[in-house]
Design a protein around this motif. Structure first.
Motif, PDB file in Angstrom:
ATOM      1  N   ASP A  29      -7.915  -7.634   5.687  1.00 16.42           N
ATOM      2  CA  ASP A  29      -7.097  -8.241   4.631  1.00 16.42           C
ATOM      3  C   ASP A  29      -7.865  -9.426   4.067  1.00 16.42           C
ATOM      4  N   GLY A  75      -4.138   1.378   2.891  1.00 16.36           N
ATOM      5  CA  GLY A  75      -3.371   0.328   2.219  1.00 16.36           C
ATOM      6  C   GLY A  75      -2.968   0.778   0.827  1.00 16.36           C
ATOM      7  N   ASP A  89      -7.720  -1.831   4.280  1.00 15.07           N
ATOM      8  CA  ASP A  89      -6.899  -2.083   3.095  1.00 15.07           C
ATOM      9  C   ASP A  89      -7.777  -2.249   1.862  1.00 15.07           C
ATOM     10  N   HIS A 107      -5.487   4.973   7.287  1.00 14.00           N
ATOM     11  CA  HIS A 107      -4.617   4.288   6.324  1.00 14.00           C
ATOM     12  C   HIS A 107      -5.502   3.442   5.414  1.00 14.00           C
ATOM     13  N   GLU A 127      -6.115   0.868   9.630  1.00 20.01           N
ATOM     14  CA  GLU A 127      -5.954   0.625   8.195  1.00 20.01           C
ATOM     15  C   GLU A 127      -7.101  -0.228   7.685  1.00 20.01           C
ATOM     16  N   ASP A 150      -0.391  -6.400  12.429  1.00 19.88           N
ATOM     17  CA  ASP A 150      -1.334  -7.070  11.527  1.00 19.88           C
ATOM     18  C   ASP A 150      -2.248  -7.958  12.365  1.00 19.88           C
ATOM     19  N   HIS A 161      -6.468  -6.847  -1.305  1.00 19.75           N
ATOM     20  CA  HIS A 161      -6.509  -7.438   0.048  1.00 19.75           C
ATOM     21  C   HIS A 161      -7.926  -7.430   0.618  1.00 19.75           C
ATOM     22  N   GLY A 213      -1.213   5.919   2.577  1.00 24.07           N
ATOM     23  CA  GLY A 213      -1.209   4.696   1.787  1.00 24.07           C
ATOM     24  C   GLY A 213       0.209   4.251   1.522  1.00 24.07           C
ATOM     25  N   TRP A 214       0.361   2.967   1.209  1.00 19.04           N
ATOM     26  CA  TRP A 214       1.679   2.442   0.851  1.00 19.04           C
ATOM     27  C   TRP A 214       2.111   3.050  -0.483  1.00 19.04           C
ATOM     28  N   TRP A 235       3.944  -8.180  10.259  1.00 19.93           N
ATOM     29  CA  TRP A 235       2.943  -8.961   9.543  1.00 19.93           C
ATOM     30  C   TRP A 235       2.896 -10.345  10.173  1.00 19.93           C
ATOM     31  N   HIS A 282      -3.569  -2.910  11.314  1.00 25.65           N
ATOM     32  CA  HIS A 282      -3.953  -3.444  10.003  1.00 25.65           C
ATOM     33  C   HIS A 282      -5.194  -4.316  10.217  1.00 25.65           C
TER      34      HIS A 282
END
Length: 533
Positions: free
Chosen positions: A220, A344, A277, A342, A275, A188, A281, A377-378, A475, A217
């Motif tokens: 955000d 998110g 997101d 990605h 990613e 992150d 986010h 994706g999550w 994270w 990541h």
């Protein structure tokens, strides 16, 4: 080329006789592990032989394929400072036993059992041969080779080395291949920014332990970390904050920075997955472009330095939202050599209607695909969307307290699943209750806890074949520095490397603990912060 293959075959045959290496299938090899050789992650088969090899006696690296030259150069960069003599790199192979002295041979056998990432390593007093199912396999074999002289090696060539002209390697025969295709680590960089050089350090850590994915990541609520020229305010405004920081100067990567990281990772057979997101986010993006991206919910307060989630969502009714996402994906995808983007997709605010979320995600998938990439994706909340392609991957993070309908939904529709079970693979979770770093919302995650689990069995009802791989995640809500990051990563990252690489039937906690001590000494010599067991 025929001469090279013929000579290499002779070379391998000779080493086979010298090391008394028998041909075994994987099931038999699993029983033949010499745990006195402290390689991490544990290979399928390690058979120690009689004798040793002086590293200083290696004078030539033979490459049987031009694509292995860069790997040979990396080996030379590690070995040369130890032996004080340069290694010759030649496009050839030894032609007789008399030519073996001082030889390190790197070659590819596309029919090697175990697939493209498999390798075999044979070492004796005459030399070393590393054969891979592809260049990837050769590279992983080289990482194992480095661990044979772990006391003297480093993560990268410009790190401090323990000098010594009398570095000895054991005579050994190793056969190895990974359990999972995806072996990843998520960093992150939004909540806490890390420089290009710091991210390169992380890539070196991953390569050493045979991780093949770095998931960045990049965006955000707290910060937007990638320059998008067609949307310049994303970094002019959206990059200037972080958790606990109302000002964060130059806290983003230019597209040139990003390309540099991709190239650096590629040269170590680590693929970067970026990613972006969405649709939650996105506070940093909304603060940069409120007219285009914001329309409901909480006002886009900026800078945002807290750690709350479910506080922002893109404006679904504004078509500019989709143009924004398309422009971002286009810029990033063009500079990403891997197959995946990605997006998110989790922790959307409660005010978001599921219909709006579904519509956005289906269009997001089309956008990602239109730029030649596959979406990840999550699974929470992506697994609630009907109509997604089975090619889209799901990444599972939820724990037993909120598990696992959405993951099972995606798997049942044919999607592959990346396992990041929070109370096993999240490295921001505290080791124990006495720690000041980390969080405890998913419980505690001790060194032993993060090692002792089976990714194919942790979710009841999940088809084991649906598990594509394992990904650790860091994270950074409580992380202030690379030293903090190292402490939370190590040694759990090493254990998770073994979870992802080593066959489940071979892993046991006591063996891991016995081999871990050498790795901790290795980390200590390089000044890397870690949690002592």
């Amino acid at each position: 080329m025929l001469r090279v293959v013929t000579h290499l075959t002779l070379f391998l045959s000779c080493l086979t006789l010298l090391t008394a290496c028998s041909q075994q299938d994987t099931q038999n090899e699993a029983k033949q592990v010499d745990k006195a050789i402290h390689v991490m992650p544990l290979p399928v088969s390690v058979m120690k032989q009689e004798g040793t090899l002086a590293l200083a006696n290696i004078s030539t690296i033979y490459v049987a394929d031009e694509q292995l030259t860069d790997i040979a150069t990396q080996v030379s960069d590690i070995v040369t400072p130890l032996t004080n003599q340069p290694l010759n790199i030649k496009k050839s192979s030894a032609s007789s036993l008399s030519d073996l002295a001082g030889a390190l041979v790197l070659s590819i056998d596309s029919d090697l059992s175990g697939g493209v990432e498999a390798y075999k390593l044979s070492a004796n007093s005459q030399g070393v041969v590393i054969v891979g199912g592809s260049a990837k396999g050769v590279y992983w074999g080289v990482q194992t080779f480095k661990q044979l002289f772990l006391e003297h090696t480093s993560f990268h060539s410009d790190a401090p080395l323990k000098q010594g002209s009398n570095v000895m390697l054991p005579a050994v025969s190793i056969s190895d291949h990974p359990r999972f295709a995806h072996r990843g680590f998520m960093l992150d960089v939004s909540r806490q920014f890390f420089t290009v050089e710091e991210v390169k350090q992380v890539i070196d850590y991953l390569a050493m332990y045979k991780f093949n994915v770095l998931h960045l990541h990049l965006t955000d609520d707290q910060g937007w970390r990638i320059d998008i020229p067609s949307w310049p305010k994303l970094t002019e405004i959206g990059s200037n904050a972080a958790v606990g920081q109302t000002s964060c100067k130059n806290c983003f990567y230019t597209l040139e920075d990003y390309e540099e990281l991709v190239h650096y990772a590629d040269s170590r057979f680590v693929t970067i997955i970026p990613e972006i997101d969405v649709p939650g986010h996105v506070r940093a993006a909304q603060a940069s472009y409120p007219d285009e991206l914001y329309c409901d919910g909480d006002a886009p307060e900026w800078p945002y330095t807290g750690i709350k989630v479910k506080i922002s969502s893109l404006c679904f009714k504004n078509e500019a939202t989709y143009q924004f996402f398309d422009d971002v994906v286009k810029a990033v995808a063009a500079r990403t050599t891997g197959d995946f983007i990605h997006i998110g997709g989790d922790e959307t605010p409660d005010w978001v209607a599921h219909e709006d979320y579904t519509t956005f995600m289906l269009r997001a998938e089309q956008i990602v695909n239109s730029h030649g990439k596959t979406m990840i994706g999550w699974t929470d909340d992506l697994g609630s969307v009907h109509g997604l392609s089975a090619n889209t991957l799901g990444q599972h993070w939820t724990t037993e307290t909120s598990c696992c309908e959405t993951t099972l939904n995606m798997a049942s529709r044919g999607s592959r699943i990346i396992m990041s079970h929070a109370n096993k693979a999240y490295l921001d979770i505290k080791y124990d209750e006495n720690e000041t770093l980390g969080q405890d919302w998913a419980g505690l995650n001790s060194i032993q806890n993060s090692y002792q689990w089976d990714p194919q069995a942790i979710i009841p009802g999940l088809n084991p074949d649906a598990v594509y791989g394992v990904e650790a995640a860091l994270w950074t809500e409580t992380i202030d520095s690379m030293s903090d990051a190292q402490y939370m990563m190590f040694p759990r990252l090493i254990g998770l490397a073994e979870v992802a690489w080593t066959q489940q039937s071979q892993r046991d906690w006591q063996s891991y603990v016995e081999r871990l001590d050498a790795q901790l000494n290795f980390l200590s010599r390089q000044g890397i912060n870690f949690k002592a067991p």
